[in-house]
Write a protein that holds these residues in place. Structure first.
Motif, PDB file in Angstrom:
ATOM      1  N   LEU A 115       7.726  -7.854  -3.078  1.00 59.93           N
ATOM      2  CA  LEU A 115       7.594  -7.073  -1.846  1.00 59.93           C
ATOM      3  C   LEU A 115       6.607  -5.918  -1.965  1.00 59.93           C
ATOM      4  O   LEU A 115       6.367  -5.220  -0.983  1.00 59.93           O
ATOM      5  N   LEU A 116       6.025  -5.717  -3.151  1.00 60.14           N
ATOM      6  CA  LEU A 116       5.061  -4.634  -3.322  1.00 60.14           C
ATOM      7  C   LEU A 116       3.888  -4.705  -2.348  1.00 60.14           C
ATOM      8  O   LEU A 116       3.473  -3.673  -1.798  1.00 60.14           O
ATOM      9  N   PRO A 117       3.327  -5.907  -2.063  1.00 61.98           N
ATOM     10  CA  PRO A 117       2.212  -5.945  -1.104  1.00 61.98           C
ATOM     11  C   PRO A 117       2.568  -5.411   0.287  1.00 61.98           C
ATOM     12  O   PRO A 117       1.677  -4.968   1.018  1.00 61.98           O
ATOM     13  N   LEU A 118       3.848  -5.446   0.664  1.00 61.22           N
ATOM     14  CA  LEU A 118       4.237  -4.937   1.984  1.00 61.22           C
ATOM     15  C   LEU A 118       4.003  -3.439   2.110  1.00 61.22           C
ATOM     16  O   LEU A 118       3.898  -2.913   3.223  1.00 61.22           O
ATOM     17  N   THR A 119       3.921  -2.750   0.977  1.00 59.98           N
ATOM     18  CA  THR A 119       3.814  -1.286   1.007  1.00 59.98           C
ATOM     19  C   THR A 119       2.370  -0.791   0.934  1.00 59.98           C
ATOM     20  O   THR A 119       2.143   0.413   0.944  1.00 59.98           O
ATOM     21  N   PHE A 120       1.400  -1.698   0.843  1.00 59.32           N
ATOM     22  CA  PHE A 120       0.011  -1.263   0.665  1.00 59.32           C
ATOM     23  C   PHE A 120      -0.488  -0.444   1.854  1.00 59.32           C
ATOM     24  O   PHE A 120      -1.351   0.419   1.704  1.00 59.32           O
ATOM     25  N   SER A 121       0.039  -0.718   3.052  1.00 56.31           N
ATOM     26  CA  SER A 121      -0.413   0.010   4.242  1.00 56.31           C
ATOM     27  C   SER A 121       0.339   1.320   4.437  1.00 56.31           C
ATOM     28  O   SER A 121       0.016   2.093   5.341  1.00 56.31           O
ATOM     29  N   MET A 122       1.349   1.595   3.605  1.00 57.37           N
ATOM     30  CA  MET A 122       2.129   2.829   3.725  1.00 57.37           C
ATOM     31  C   MET A 122       1.498   3.927   2.868  1.00 57.37           C
ATOM     32  O   MET A 122       0.658   3.676   2.018  1.00 57.37           O
ATOM     33  N   SER A 123       1.946   5.152   3.102  1.00 57.40           N
ATOM     34  CA  SER A 123       1.563   6.241   2.206  1.00 57.40           C
ATOM     35  C   SER A 123       2.280   6.031   0.875  1.00 57.40           C
ATOM     36  O   SER A 123       3.329   5.376   0.827  1.00 57.40           O
ATOM     37  N   PRO A 124       1.746   6.573  -0.228  1.00 53.50           N
ATOM     38  CA  PRO A 124       2.428   6.400  -1.515  1.00 53.50           C
ATOM     39  C   PRO A 124       3.877   6.876  -1.504  1.00 53.50           C
ATOM     40  O   PRO A 124       4.736   6.234  -2.111  1.00 53.50           O
ATOM     41  N   VAL A 125       4.164   7.967  -0.798  1.00 45.17           N
ATOM     42  CA  VAL A 125       5.536   8.485  -0.754  1.00 45.17           C
ATOM     43  C   VAL A 125       6.457   7.483  -0.070  1.00 45.17           C
ATOM     44  O   VAL A 125       7.519   7.123  -0.587  1.00 45.17           O
ATOM     45  N   SER A 126       6.046   6.988   1.109  1.00 41.24           N
ATOM     46  CA  SER A 126       6.871   6.019   1.835  1.00 41.24           C
ATOM     47  C   SER A 126       7.001   4.723   1.053  1.00 41.24           C
ATOM     48  O   SER A 126       8.079   4.118   0.991  1.00 41.24           O
ATOM     49  N   GLY A 127       5.899   4.287   0.424  1.00 42.40           N
ATOM     50  CA  GLY A 127       5.926   3.044  -0.333  1.00 42.40           C
ATOM     51  C   GLY A 127       6.869   3.101  -1.516  1.00 42.40           C
ATOM     52  O   GLY A 127       7.662   2.182  -1.739  1.00 42.40           O
ATOM     53  N   ILE A 128       6.814   4.204  -2.278  1.00 38.50           N
ATOM     54  CA  ILE A 128       7.675   4.287  -3.458  1.00 38.50           C
ATOM     55  C   ILE A 128       9.134   4.470  -3.062  1.00 38.50           C
ATOM     56  O   ILE A 128      10.044   4.013  -3.747  1.00 38.50           O
ATOM     57  N   ILE A 129       9.394   5.125  -1.922  1.00 39.41           N
ATOM     58  CA  ILE A 129      10.767   5.266  -1.440  1.00 39.41           C
ATOM     59  C   ILE A 129      11.347   3.889  -1.112  1.00 39.41           C
ATOM     60  O   ILE A 129      12.481   3.572  -1.484  1.00 39.41           O
TER      61      ILE A 129
END
Length: 504
Positions: free
Chosen positions: A48-62
């Motif tokens: 699911l890591l690719p789903l977070t590429f469009s998020m900010s790093p903070v939102s993605g890591i959360i």
């Protein structure tokens, strides 16, 4: 005091409604991943890591860390209801959890497991809050030689202190180093092991490799075993939860001991799986009812779950402060940070304070939210487990393929993922550990870079690794761990043997 002020600032960052939404979505997906055998925390985060590429790093890591916490919670559901460990660290939970379910005490077992998980994670998060800034401040004194010494310590501890055969660990690690070296040498610009292929110039992408090794490899193995779901249904109501919470204080010593074991195994490269077995063994040794363990004792569920969550959470401590992951999932999270352009290590606490403290604050809320989610959704996840695995497996494989493709939008990455899936399958069949391979794949470039910088500074002299007490002590400890199997065998031979009893 500074840590508390920074933590309050982190909760302010977390107050963004979208971050809260990402946290709950991540927990729900994590529990689902933990419930489905063949997946797991590292697999789910990687897929699911690719789903977070469009998020900010903070939102993605959360979101990614919430997936991890959810998977930690979810692994207990299959262990207790179906005697199928959803996660490797949930194996010890089956010893007493499944007998409790067979006795009609599934709700009690699940409530005990979830509460123990919450307690272990909470203790580890406190440790992370107050210890991480101190370690980061100390690590600011590190240069290339010190960083290589820390990397060497991590690699050597896997070899000397792990349960697997040292030769197999070294073989897996060497393969990881070789794969990490493919592509362009960042120091000299030379091509390495590309064999004339332009596709290999960028090397083997860490994310594609991990999706194949964990996701596809586990699915192939599970399909071969012909997995079938059989188990008990369960419902948890408030009366059962309150009754469990009323009984748990008498196990306070087990909870504290398991939290300490879990935190130690998380900070060192032990991981959640050995922590859960170690805590179960200690609980059985020191419990008044130790002889009944394996027949349905709540204490036998509390101990491994508390330790597993403490280990899983505390593994983030060396990852954030030193850039050294303490578990395979932390290694995947490390890869995510590097993709976002963030360099884990002591400077992260100086240059990216919002990111670090937003993550730590999210861990506190994620554990509370995770406890609520799992206590209310157990019947739903138990129903999912009755879907035939022949339907679930293709869906998981499609998700893996989509995740691999989205990294570079290249079809070749799907083929690479499948090759790594076969490698992961063979590693499992031949009983080779995957964690050292993943560790070497993630840290290989950084370790090589630190070593070569140290060699340039010393004009090729290895004496730089004993140039001061700090780096010298770390390298000495690393070498001691590397040769510990030989040292312990030698010490065992030197011990005087007990005289054999005289025959009558």
């Amino acid at each position: 005091m500074d840590a508390l002020l920074s933590l309050i600032h982190g909760f302010g960052i977390l107050a963004d409604p979208m971050n809260i939404l990402y946290m709950f979505v991540g927990i729900f997906l994590g529990v689902l991943i933990g419930v489905l055998p063949g997946l797991g925390g590292a697999n789910g985060v990687a897929i699911l890591l690719p789903l977070t590429f469009s998020m900010s790093p903070v939102s993605g890591i959360i979101m990614l860390s919430s997936i991890y916490w959810g998977a930690l919670f979810g692994g207990a559901i299959t262990s207790i209801l179906f005697n199928i460990p959803g996660e490797p660290w949930s194996v010890a939970t089956t010893f007493d959890g499944y007998p409790m379910a067979q006795q009609g005490r599934a709700g009690e077992a699940l409530a005990t497991a979830f509460t123990g998980s919450f307690l272990g994670a909470f203790v580890a998060t406190l440790l992370l809050t107050f210890l991480a800034p101190l370690i980061a401040r100390f690590a600011l004194q590190f240069g290339p030689a010190e960083f290589f010494a820390v990397y060497l310590l991590t690699f050597c501890s896997f070899v000397g202190m792990g349960k697997e055969s040292p030769l197999k660990v070294i073989a897996a690690m060497m393969l990881g180093f070789a794969l990490a070296a493919v592509g362009i040498d960042t120091v000299t610009g030379q091509l390495r092991m590309t064999f004339g292929s332009t596709e290999l110039l960028r090397g083997f992408d860490f994310l594609v490799a991990v999706i194949g090794l964990f996701g596809v490899g586990e699915i192939l193995l599970t399909m071969e075993e012909g997995l079938a779901f059989k188990g008990k249904t369960a419902k948890i109501n408030s009366r059962v939860v309150l009754q469990v919470w009323k009984e748990l204080p008498k196990y306070w010593a087990t909870a504290i001991r398991s939290s300490i074991v879990g935190c130690w195994m998380g900070i060192t490269p032990g991981g959640a799986t050995p922590a859960s077995f170690m805590s179960y063994g200690l609980a059985k040794r020191f419990s008044r009812t130790g002889s009944k363990f394996g027949t349905g004792e709540a204490e036998g569920v509390l101990a491994p779950e508390t330790a597993a969550h403490a280990a899983g959470t505390s593994a983030l401590l060396p990852m954030l402060t030193l850039g050294i992951p303490g578990s395979p999932t932390a290694a995947v999270l490390l890869g995510g940070l590097l993709i976002w352009g963030l360099q884990p290590g002591p400077l992260l606490f100086v240059e990216q304070k919002d990111f670090v403290w937003g993550l730590i604050a999210s861990i506190y809320l994620s554990n509370v939210a995770g406890l609520i989610v799992v206590l209310t959704t157990v019947p739903f996840f138990a129903a999912i487990l009755r879907v035939p695995f022949s339907i679930i497996a293709p869906i998981i494989l499609v998700i893996c393929a989509v995740g691999a493709y989205t990294v570079h939008n290249a079809l070749l990455d799907i083929a690479v993922m499948l090759v790594f899936g076969v490698i992961g399958y063979l590693f499992k069949k031949l009983d080779y550990p995957l964690a050292p391979l993943v560790l070497a794949l993630v840290l290989g470039d950084m370790a090589e870079s630190a070593f070569r910088q140290a060699m340039l500074l010393s004009q090729g002299s290895v004496s730089i690794f004993w140039a001061n007490p700090l780096v010298g002590s770390i390298v000495t400890l690393a070498l001691t761990m590397l040769f510990w199997p030989l040292i312990s065998a030698g010490l065992a031979r030197l011990r005087p043997r007990a005289p054999a009893p005289l025959s009558p």
